[in-house]
Scaffold this motif. Structure first.
Motif: not given
Length: 84
Positions: A27-46
């Motif tokens: 669960l911790r690994l999945a949350l890290l991957l999902v959160g990291g992916g969403l964070g990168l997408m959010g930074m890209r989309l500002e």
């Protein structure tokens, strides 16, 4: 070889040869991957909201590290005692 003062090795504070069973590891690994992916997408989309949500998801995964261990009927934890 044990240290002369009889305590634990300095490296044992951070690294241990004995793994504990972690029921939240996947669960911790999945949350890290999902959160990291969403964070990168959010930074890209500002998009600050998306970055904030991603930060919250990663934070929840980090806080699961401190979740209490499951108790067995005898009152002992799931952890096995370290082998000397």
């Amino acid at each position: 070889m044990a240290p002369p003062h009889g305590g634990a090795h300095v490296g044992d504070v951070f690294f241990s040869r004995h793994r504990r069973k972690d029921r939240f590891l996947h669960l911790r690994l999945a949350l890290l991957l999902v959160g990291g992916g969403l964070g990168l997408m959010g930074m890209r989309l500002e998009n600050g909201t998306l970055v904030s949500v991603a930060t919250g998801i990663v934070l929840v995964g980090f806080l699961l590290r401190f979740a209490p261990q499951r108790q067995s009927p005898s009152g002992a934890t799931d952890r096995k005692p370290p082998v000397p």
